[in-house]
Design a protein around this motif. Structure first.
Motif, PDB file in Angstrom:
ATOM      1  N   VAL A 134     114.570  53.563  -2.652  1.00  0.00           N
ATOM      2  CA  VAL A 134     113.230  54.077  -2.941  1.00  0.00           C
ATOM      3  C   VAL A 134     113.341  55.335  -3.781  1.00  0.00           C
ATOM      4  O   VAL A 134     113.993  56.305  -3.389  1.00  0.00           O
ATOM      5  CB  VAL A 134     112.450  54.364  -1.638  1.00  0.00           C
ATOM      6  CG1 VAL A 134     111.089  54.965  -1.948  1.00  0.00           C
ATOM      7  CG2 VAL A 134     112.295  53.077  -0.830  1.00  0.00           C
ATOM      8  N   LYS A 175     110.395  56.724  -5.102  1.00  0.00           N
ATOM      9  CA  LYS A 175     109.160  57.482  -4.893  1.00  0.00           C
ATOM     10  C   LYS A 175     108.368  56.815  -3.781  1.00  0.00           C
ATOM     11  O   LYS A 175     108.089  55.612  -3.846  1.00  0.00           O
ATOM     12  CB  LYS A 175     108.350  57.520  -6.191  1.00  0.00           C
ATOM     13  CG  LYS A 175     107.023  58.237  -6.095  1.00  0.00           C
ATOM     14  CD  LYS A 175     106.350  58.258  -7.453  1.00  0.00           C
ATOM     15  CE  LYS A 175     104.959  58.844  -7.400  1.00  0.00           C
ATOM     16  NZ  LYS A 175     104.035  58.060  -6.571  1.00  0.00           N
ATOM     17  N   ILE A 176     108.026  57.567  -2.761  1.00  0.00           N
ATOM     18  CA  ILE A 176     107.190  57.052  -1.675  1.00  0.00           C
ATOM     19  C   ILE A 176     105.734  57.293  -2.025  1.00  0.00           C
ATOM     20  O   ILE A 176     105.343  58.397  -2.418  1.00  0.00           O
ATOM     21  CB  ILE A 176     107.541  57.729  -0.340  1.00  0.00           C
ATOM     22  CG1 ILE A 176     108.948  57.320   0.093  1.00  0.00           C
ATOM     23  CG2 ILE A 176     106.530  57.369   0.748  1.00  0.00           C
ATOM     24  CD1 ILE A 176     109.408  57.975   1.374  1.00  0.00           C
ATOM     25  N   GLY A 177     104.952  56.255  -1.916  1.00  0.00           N
ATOM     26  CA  GLY A 177     103.549  56.348  -2.299  1.00  0.00           C
ATOM     27  C   GLY A 177     102.610  56.302  -1.106  1.00  0.00           C
ATOM     28  O   GLY A 177     102.986  56.590   0.027  1.00  0.00           O
ATOM     29  N   LYS A 212     100.327  55.023   1.914  1.00  0.00           N
ATOM     30  CA  LYS A 212     100.694  54.121   3.007  1.00  0.00           C
ATOM     31  C   LYS A 212      99.500  53.490   3.705  1.00  0.00           C
ATOM     32  O   LYS A 212      99.685  52.593   4.532  1.00  0.00           O
ATOM     33  CB  LYS A 212     101.531  54.862   4.053  1.00  0.00           C
ATOM     34  CG  LYS A 212     102.895  55.317   3.557  1.00  0.00           C
ATOM     35  CD  LYS A 212     103.693  55.942   4.690  1.00  0.00           C
ATOM     36  CE  LYS A 212     105.089  56.340   4.226  1.00  0.00           C
ATOM     37  NZ  LYS A 212     105.895  56.921   5.341  1.00  0.00           N
ATOM     38  N   VAL A 236     103.169  48.785  -4.824  1.00  0.00           N
ATOM     39  CA  VAL A 236     104.616  49.003  -4.832  1.00  0.00           C
ATOM     40  C   VAL A 236     105.174  48.427  -6.126  1.00  0.00           C
ATOM     41  O   VAL A 236     105.032  47.230  -6.396  1.00  0.00           O
ATOM     42  CB  VAL A 236     105.305  48.324  -3.623  1.00  0.00           C
ATOM     43  CG1 VAL A 236     106.815  48.551  -3.684  1.00  0.00           C
ATOM     44  CG2 VAL A 236     104.733  48.846  -2.311  1.00  0.00           C
ATOM     45  N   TRP A 248     104.191  53.437  -4.952  1.00  0.00           N
ATOM     46  CA  TRP A 248     105.593  53.418  -4.572  1.00  0.00           C
ATOM     47  C   TRP A 248     106.421  53.001  -5.786  1.00  0.00           C
ATOM     48  O   TRP A 248     105.958  52.194  -6.603  1.00  0.00           O
ATOM     49  CB  TRP A 248     105.839  52.411  -3.459  1.00  0.00           C
ATOM     50  CG  TRP A 248     105.309  52.776  -2.117  1.00  0.00           C
ATOM     51  CD1 TRP A 248     103.997  52.815  -1.739  1.00  0.00           C
ATOM     52  CD2 TRP A 248     106.074  53.129  -0.964  1.00  0.00           C
ATOM     53  NE1 TRP A 248     103.891  53.168  -0.421  1.00  0.00           N
ATOM     54  CE2 TRP A 248     105.155  53.367   0.088  1.00  0.00           C
ATOM     55  CE3 TRP A 248     107.436  53.249  -0.714  1.00  0.00           C
ATOM     56  CZ2 TRP A 248     105.571  53.726   1.369  1.00  0.00           C
ATOM     57  CZ3 TRP A 248     107.853  53.609   0.570  1.00  0.00           C
ATOM     58  CH2 TRP A 248     106.925  53.850   1.600  1.00  0.00           C
TER      59      TRP A 248
END
Length: 300
Positions: free
Chosen positions: A28, A30-32, A34, A64, A80
């Motif tokens: 991962v 970049k976490i986007g 949720k 994503v 994401w």
């Protein structure tokens, strides 16, 4: 990082330059966002996926981006961004293994980058599928787009049509549907044959195409020189072998890709498919023997 359980003929992956982020693991970048109702998973390369060309923020949709090349478009702050996996569905399975809490959404769409639909229509399609209780569905394919399956092309019904087959290029699953089939996502790196496994698991539920929402697919499949199929050859993977293996194991000889008549109750759908497949199979046999007879007669 999670390793794929797929089998491979060798340990090294000499990937073509245009697929240089494919791997047996996902990571991962970049976490986007949720939270929302729907998750859209898109496998793409450098160019912006067609369904995001008119993107606007929709509170219900979490996106994503799974990249097989370094992307060259702006990633929204809520998206994401991941890389890795050997194909779209393999990447998705590995992503959900690492982030099982991302399986809480009501519906999940898995799009190829060359599938075009306005982002507004995509949101409306997701909401329609959810409200109408569809388990596996897609938009109708525009009449001038590339698809092998004529019955999935748009008709003038402007509503749902039950089918026995939904394409791998842009399927949408309910949560129940996804959980029933996600374990098979890595069983075909080419993705060929996955549709038959989906049917075997979801034939008692609603599988449908909606003629109100059109998807475009302008890129014909090039199994000879397309970059994805060149990539498969480096892994020693034959898509025809994967297709036959999954189809034989999932539906056997008596299956046909078709639209289900409106008068057919959903509970009888699987019987309709079996009977139609039996009829088609025997008509093909009769035609084969008739042509052989004609050849013998001509030879005197």
């Amino acid at each position: 990082m999670i390793a794929s359980t797929d089998y491979f003929p060798n340990n090294d992956m000499n990937l073509p330059a245009d697929l240089n982020l494919n791997s047996r693991t996902v990571s991962v970048e970049k976490i986007g966002k949720k939270t929302g109702r729907f998750l859209l998973f898109i496998r793409c390369g450098q160019k912006c996926p067609l369904c995001l060309t008119d993107y606007f923020y929709d509170n219900d949709i979490v996106i994503v981006i799974s990249q097989y090349q370094p992307i060259e478009f702006t990633v929204h702050e809520n998206f994401w961004l991941i890389k890795g996996g050997l194909s779209k569905f393999d990447s998705a399975r590995l992503f959900f293994l690492e982030f099982p809490d991302m399986l809480h959404f009501e519906s999940f769409a898995f799009f190829d980058p060359d599938v075009g639909i306005s982002f507004y229509d995509l949101g409306a399609l997701l909401r329609a599928g959810c409200s109408d209780g569809k388990t596996l569905y897609q938009g109708a394919v525009a009449s001038d787009s590339s698809t092998y399956w004529e019955f999935l092309k748009s008709k003038q019904t402007n509503t749902w049509r039950e089918v026995s087959f939904v394409e791998v290029m842009a399927p949408i699953f309910s949560k129940e549907g996804l959980l029933a089939v996600i374990d098979c996502f890595s069983d075909s790196t080419s993705t060929w044959g996955l549709e038959y496994y989906w049917y075997s698991k979801l034939k008692n539920f609603s599988m449908a195409v909606n003629d109100r929402f059109l998807i475009r697919h302008d890129s014909p499949v090039d199994i000879t020189d397309g970059p994805f199929y060149r990539y498969l050859s480096t892994l020693g993977i034959d898509p025809f072998f994967e297709l036959k293996k999954l189809k034989d194991a999932s539906v056997g000889n008596y299956f046909v890709e078709c639209e289900i008549p409106k008068i057919m109750p959903l509970v009888y759908k699987k019987y309709y498919v079996l009977v139609l497949a039996y009829y088609v199979r025997h008509v093909e046999k009769l035609r084969h023997y008739f042509l052989r007879l004609l050849v013998r007669m001509k030879r005197g």
